[in-house]
Design a protein around this motif. Structure first.
Motif, PDB file in Angstrom:
ATOM      1  N   ASN A   1      34.500  45.967  28.862  1.00  0.00           N
ATOM      2  CA  ASN A   1      35.860  46.314  28.470  1.00  0.00           C
ATOM      3  C   ASN A   1      36.755  46.521  29.678  1.00  0.00           C
ATOM      4  OD1 ASN A   1      35.099  46.222  25.827  1.00  0.00           O
ATOM      5  ND2 ASN A   1      34.778  48.416  25.648  1.00  0.00           N
ATOM      6  N   LEU A   2      36.187  46.888  30.811  1.00  0.00           N
ATOM      7  CA  LEU A   2      36.980  47.204  31.991  1.00  0.00           C
ATOM      8  C   LEU A   2      37.021  46.065  33.008  1.00  0.00           C
ATOM      9  CD1 LEU A   2      35.802  50.891  32.534  1.00  0.00           C
ATOM     10  CD2 LEU A   2      37.865  50.098  31.405  1.00  0.00           C
ATOM     11  N   LEU A   3      36.569  44.887  32.644  1.00  0.00           N
ATOM     12  CA  LEU A   3      36.557  43.769  33.581  1.00  0.00           C
ATOM     13  C   LEU A   3      37.962  43.346  34.003  1.00  0.00           C
ATOM     14  CD1 LEU A   3      33.721  41.485  32.210  1.00  0.00           C
ATOM     15  CD2 LEU A   3      33.693  42.860  34.280  1.00  0.00           C
ATOM     16  N   PHE A   4      38.938  43.532  33.144  1.00  0.00           N
ATOM     17  CA  PHE A   4      40.288  43.087  33.461  1.00  0.00           C
ATOM     18  C   PHE A   4      40.911  43.869  34.617  1.00  0.00           C
ATOM     19  CE2 PHE A   4      40.982  46.515  30.546  1.00  0.00           C
ATOM     20  CZ  PHE A   4      42.141  47.120  30.964  1.00  0.00           C
ATOM     21  N   ILE A   5      40.420  45.056  34.926  1.00  0.00           N
ATOM     22  CA  ILE A   5      40.996  45.816  36.038  1.00  0.00           C
ATOM     23  C   ILE A   5      40.194  45.647  37.317  1.00  0.00           C
ATOM     24  CG2 ILE A   5      42.152  47.525  34.605  1.00  0.00           C
ATOM     25  CD1 ILE A   5      39.878  49.464  35.275  1.00  0.00           C
ATOM     26  N   GLY A   6      39.119  44.881  37.272  1.00  0.00           N
ATOM     27  CA  GLY A   6      38.351  44.596  38.477  1.00  0.00           C
ATOM     28  C   GLY A   6      37.617  45.819  38.983  1.00  0.00           C
ATOM     29  N   ASN A   7      37.549  45.943  40.283  1.00  0.00           N
ATOM     30  CA  ASN A   7      36.831  47.040  40.919  1.00  0.00           C
ATOM     31  C   ASN A   7      37.803  48.078  41.469  1.00  0.00           C
ATOM     32  OD1 ASN A   7      34.287  45.956  40.438  1.00  0.00           O
ATOM     33  ND2 ASN A   7      34.408  44.666  42.257  1.00  0.00           N
ATOM     34  N   LEU A   8      38.711  48.539  40.656  1.00  0.00           N
ATOM     35  CA  LEU A   8      39.663  49.545  41.104  1.00  0.00           C
ATOM     36  C   LEU A   8      38.988  50.908  41.123  1.00  0.00           C
ATOM     37  CD1 LEU A   8      42.937  48.586  39.219  1.00  0.00           C
ATOM     38  CD2 LEU A   8      42.362  48.167  41.584  1.00  0.00           C
ATOM     39  N   GLY A   9      39.169  51.586  42.215  1.00  0.00           N
ATOM     40  CA  GLY A   9      38.628  52.931  42.329  1.00  0.00           C
ATOM     41  C   GLY A   9      39.682  53.967  42.005  1.00  0.00           C
ATOM     42  N   THR A  10      39.314  55.222  42.183  1.00  0.00           N
ATOM     43  CA  THR A  10      40.228  56.323  41.894  1.00  0.00           C
ATOM     44  C   THR A  10      41.446  56.284  42.808  1.00  0.00           C
ATOM     45  OG1 THR A  10      38.307  57.646  41.273  1.00  0.00           O
ATOM     46  CG2 THR A  10      40.366  58.820  41.622  1.00  0.00           C
ATOM     47  N   GLY A  11      41.225  55.978  44.067  1.00  0.00           N
ATOM     48  CA  GLY A  11      42.340  55.916  45.030  1.00  0.00           C
ATOM     49  C   GLY A  11      43.364  54.868  44.656  1.00  0.00           C
ATOM     50  N   GLU A  12      42.897  53.700  44.264  1.00  0.00           N
ATOM     51  CA  GLU A  12      43.815  52.625  43.876  1.00  0.00           C
ATOM     52  C   GLU A  12      44.604  52.994  42.624  1.00  0.00           C
ATOM     53  OE1 GLU A  12      40.600  52.049  44.583  1.00  0.00           O
ATOM     54  OE2 GLU A  12      40.582  50.637  46.260  1.00  0.00           O
ATOM     55  N   LEU A  13      43.923  53.612  41.651  1.00  0.00           N
ATOM     56  CA  LEU A  13      44.618  54.013  40.424  1.00  0.00           C
ATOM     57  C   LEU A  13      45.677  55.076  40.708  1.00  0.00           C
ATOM     58  CD1 LEU A  13      41.675  54.085  37.864  1.00  0.00           C
ATOM     59  CD2 LEU A  13      43.504  52.407  38.045  1.00  0.00           C
ATOM     60  N   ILE A  14      45.369  56.011  41.589  1.00  0.00           N
ATOM     61  CA  ILE A  14      46.353  57.042  41.962  1.00  0.00           C
ATOM     62  C   ILE A  14      47.540  56.396  42.657  1.00  0.00           C
ATOM     63  CG2 ILE A  14      46.754  59.033  43.472  1.00  0.00           C
ATOM     64  CD1 ILE A  14      43.889  59.930  42.804  1.00  0.00           C
ATOM     65  N   LEU A  15      47.288  55.430  43.543  1.00  0.00           N
ATOM     66  CA  LEU A  15      48.367  54.734  44.245  1.00  0.00           C
ATOM     67  C   LEU A  15      49.254  53.983  43.250  1.00  0.00           C
ATOM     68  CD1 LEU A  15      49.622  53.943  46.966  1.00  0.00           C
ATOM     69  CD2 LEU A  15      48.105  51.951  46.936  1.00  0.00           C
ATOM     70  N   ILE A  16      48.645  53.313  42.288  1.00  0.00           N
ATOM     71  CA  ILE A  16      49.417  52.591  41.273  1.00  0.00           C
ATOM     72  C   ILE A  16      50.277  53.564  40.463  1.00  0.00           C
ATOM     73  CG2 ILE A  16      49.211  51.256  39.131  1.00  0.00           C
ATOM     74  CD1 ILE A  16      46.764  49.897  40.443  1.00  0.00           C
TER      75      ILE A  16
END
Length: 75
Positions: free
Chosen positions: A4-19
């Protein structure tokens, strides 16, 4: 769950916070709730439309009212 999470790739917590910070800077604190509310209404409308289509597909022709069939023939 990983499928289910393949569409967001390998985003980590840091990347999500930056977004999230970039979105906050672009739209501002007041616009984000309005944006989320609009997205929620759109998703709700889409779900209602899908339910109506599914209901029409599964409904038997004999279950329809005679006046509905008559009105469709006139148009």
């Amino acid at each position: 769950m990983t499928q289910n999470l393949l569409f967001i790739g390998n985003l980590g917590t840091g990347e999500l916070i930056l977004i999230c910070l970039v979105v906050l800077l672009l739209f501002g604190g007041k616009k984000i709730p309005e944006l989320m509310r609009g997205i929620g209404k759109g998703v709700n409308s889409f779900k209602q439309g899908m339910n109506e289509i599914e209901k029409e597909i599964t409904e038997q022709p004999s279950e329809k009212k005679p006046e509905e069939n008559y009105n469709k023939e006139e148009k």
